[in-house]
Enzyme design. Structure first.
Site, PDB file in Angstrom:
ATOM      1  N   HIS A 131       8.009   0.916  14.871  1.00 20.16           N
ATOM      2  CA  HIS A 131       8.012   1.993  14.226  1.00 20.16           C
ATOM      3  C   HIS A 131       8.021   3.234  15.257  1.00 20.16           C
ATOM      4  CE1 HIS A 131       7.776   0.624   9.729  1.00 20.16           C
ATOM      5  NE2 HIS A 131       8.427   0.174  10.188  1.00 20.16           N
ATOM      6  N   GLY A 202      -4.678  -3.252   6.263  1.00 19.74           N
ATOM      7  CA  GLY A 202      -3.853  -2.049   5.676  1.00 19.74           C
ATOM      8  C   GLY A 202      -3.187  -1.731   5.160  1.00 19.74           C
TER       9      GLY A 202
HETATM   10  P1  NAD Z   1       0.439   2.082   3.020  1.00 20.88           P
HETATM   11  O1  NAD Z   1       0.527   3.618   2.820  1.00 20.88           O
HETATM   12  O2  NAD Z   1       2.007   1.846   2.147  1.00 20.88           O
HETATM   13  O3  NAD Z   1      -0.137   1.439   2.336  1.00 20.88           O
HETATM   14  C1  NAD Z   1      -1.676   1.777   2.908  1.00 20.88           C
HETATM   15  C2  NAD Z   1      -2.876   0.896   2.624  1.00 20.88           C
HETATM   16  O4  NAD Z   1      -3.604   0.412   3.034  1.00 20.88           O
HETATM   17  C3  NAD Z   1      -2.767   0.576   0.714  1.00 20.88           C
HETATM   18  O5  NAD Z   1      -2.839  -1.371   0.471  1.00 20.88           O
HETATM   19  C4  NAD Z   1      -4.093   0.724   0.888  1.00 20.88           C
HETATM   20  O6  NAD Z   1      -5.038  -0.451  -0.544  1.00 20.88           O
HETATM   21  C5  NAD Z   1      -5.072   0.124   2.609  1.00 20.88           C
HETATM   22  N1  NAD Z   1      -5.801   0.603   2.321  1.00 20.88           N
HETATM   23  C6  NAD Z   1      -6.668   1.738   3.070  1.00 20.88           C
HETATM   24  N2  NAD Z   1      -7.847   1.551   2.978  1.00 20.88           N
HETATM   25  C7  NAD Z   1      -7.878   1.732   3.869  1.00 20.88           C
HETATM   26  C8  NAD Z   1      -8.748   0.779   4.634  1.00 20.88           C
HETATM   27  N3  NAD Z   1      -9.833   1.928   5.529  1.00 20.88           N
HETATM   28  N4  NAD Z   1      -8.989  -0.329   5.444  1.00 20.88           N
HETATM   29  C9  NAD Z   1      -8.023  -0.875   5.159  1.00 20.88           C
HETATM   30  N5  NAD Z   1      -7.316  -0.996   4.336  1.00 20.88           N
HETATM   31  C10 NAD Z   1      -7.027   0.304   3.913  1.00 20.88           C
HETATM   32  O7  NAD Z   1       0.509   1.976   4.437  1.00 20.88           O
HETATM   33  P2  NAD Z   1       1.875   0.762   5.253  1.00 20.88           P
HETATM   34  O8  NAD Z   1       1.979  -0.491   4.260  1.00 20.88           O
HETATM   35  O9  NAD Z   1       1.838   1.129   6.683  1.00 20.88           O
HETATM   36  O10 NAD Z   1       3.547   1.030   4.583  1.00 20.88           O
HETATM   37  C11 NAD Z   1       3.442   3.019   4.741  1.00 20.88           C
HETATM   38  C12 NAD Z   1       4.541   3.110   6.129  1.00 20.88           C
HETATM   39  O11 NAD Z   1       4.404   4.554   6.572  1.00 20.88           O
HETATM   40  C13 NAD Z   1       4.730   2.889   7.269  1.00 20.88           C
HETATM   41  O12 NAD Z   1       5.981   2.617   7.459  1.00 20.88           O
HETATM   42  C14 NAD Z   1       4.071   3.117   8.330  1.00 20.88           C
HETATM   43  O13 NAD Z   1       4.956   3.544   9.256  1.00 20.88           O
HETATM   44  C15 NAD Z   1       3.541   5.073   7.948  1.00 20.88           C
HETATM   45  N6  NAD Z   1       2.326   5.956   7.947  1.00 20.88           N
HETATM   46  C16 NAD Z   1       2.239   5.610   9.115  1.00 20.88           C
HETATM   47  C17 NAD Z   1       0.997   6.120   9.573  1.00 20.88           C
HETATM   48  C18 NAD Z   1      -0.102   5.925  10.922  1.00 20.88           C
HETATM   49  O14 NAD Z   1       0.917   6.222  11.966  1.00 20.88           O
HETATM   50  N7  NAD Z   1      -1.073   5.964  10.413  1.00 20.88           N
HETATM   51  C19 NAD Z   1       0.386   6.932   8.265  1.00 20.88           C
HETATM   52  C20 NAD Z   1       1.344   6.705   7.296  1.00 20.88           C
HETATM   53  C21 NAD Z   1       1.978   6.309   7.085  1.00 20.88           C
END
Ligand code: NAD
Ligand code: ZN
Length: 272
Positions: A131, A202
């Site tokens: 992404h 995650g």
């Molecule tokens: P999501 O928010 O849909 O899911 C997050 C997952 O992480 C959940 O299953 C949750 O149970 C788990 N989780 C929470 N805390 C955790 C921890 N400490 N250790 C392990 N797992 C943990 O996220 P997704 O599946 O990545 O989809 C979200 C979309 O949004 C993606 O397309 C992404 O590009 C974007 N996004 C990116 C960021 C970033 O760059 N950091 C942040 C938010 C969203």
């Protein structure tokens, strides 16, 4: 020891034994791997994604889309800058560092949906950021591109190209935009070579390009693992579920694999 802790301990041992013999590992990561850095996950993005509606009365998916960026860059950038500033205020955590540490022991390919760039910052060298990475800015009017380390240093929003003054965009995949072709090819080529261990960390595992490698791996009898405190669509598919936070599970796993690969007392460089 509580039963859950005992299950986690047993699970880590099973995965460590596999990794101790493995040559190649695929780590697929999502927002959860950056949660302990203070980055909100998808649904918790400071109310941004949670409320679904922006102040413009549009769903966030519409505001953060390719068509909105083209039509109304000021509106789209208001929310892009919010994400960028959140990233700029955070740093990689123990989970990113542990994944980078595995590279001393075996070949690791990281496939991430995150745009925060934390895997590379932590030292991972083979990262497919499907992404994109919000630290790269591309000019919409010329081929100009630049790196921005911290969004809080941007002189203006939307930022403008230093070469031609055109509006810039972050090099990320917005809603309604296709995945970058060269990255999907890179991924396909890596998947064709196959892996001994497939780790999902995650991610709520909603996209088929994220879940497919695990279903295929399972069919081919390869070893699949999920690290997540909660259940996802892959939880029933994987061989082992490590129910816990990435920032504590991955360092424990790395330490155990290191011990198994280099048993104490068998350090070849020790003594003479
Ligand atoms: P999501 O928010 O849909 O899911 C997050 C997952 O992480 C959940 O299953 C949750 O149970 C788990 N989780 C929470 N805390 C955790 C921890 N400490 N250790 C392990 N797992 C943990 O996220 P997704 O599946 O990545 O989809 C979200 C979309 O949004 C993606 O397309 C992404 O590009 C974007 N996004 C990116 C960021 C970033 O760059 N950091 C942040 C938010 C969203
Ligand atoms: Zn330009």
């Amino acid at each position: 020891m509580e039963r859950d802790d005992a299950d986690l301990e047993t699970g880590i041992e099973r995965v460590a034994l596999r990794l101790a013999r493995a040559r190649r590992m695929l780590a697929v990561t999502g927002a959860g791997v950056s949660a302990e850095s203070g980055m909100p996950t998808y649904r918790g993005l400071g109310g941004l994604y949670q409320d679904r509606e922006t102040e413009a009365g549009m769903p966030i998916e519409e505001v953060l889309s390719g068509p909105t960026l083209a039509r109304d860059p000021i509106l789209c950038w208001r929310y892009l800058a919010e994400i960028g500033r959140a990233v700029s205020g955070c740093r990689p955590n123990d989970a990113h560092r542990a994944l980078a540490g595995f590279e001393d022991l075996l070949e690791v390919v990281v496939l991430t949906q995150n745009v925060d760039g934390f895997h590379r910052q932590a030292g991972s060298t083979r990262v497919i950021d499907l992404h994109g990475d919000c630290h790269r800015l591309l000019c919409l009017a010329c081929p100009g591109r630049r790196e921005v380390a911290d969004y809080r240093d941007l002189a203006e929003v939307p930022p403008r190209c230093p070469a031609c003054g055109g509006v810039e965009r972050p090099d990320v995949v917005l809603f309604e935009e296709p995945l970058p072709l060269e990255k999907t090819w890179e991924l396909r080529s890596e998947l064709r070579q196959g892996f001994d261990v497939y780790l999902s960390i995650g991610t709520s595992s909603l996209f088929s390009y994220i879940t497919r490698p695990f279903h295929d791996a399972r069919q081919e009898g390869r070893f699949t693992v999920e690290v997540n405190p909660g259940p996802t669509s892959l939880s029933e598919v994987v061989d082992v579920r490590l129910v816990g936070k990435a920032g504590s599970v991955l360092p424990r796993l790395l330490e155990r694999v290191r011990d198994l690969r280099n048993p104490p007392g068998e350090n070849p460089s020790a003594g003479d």
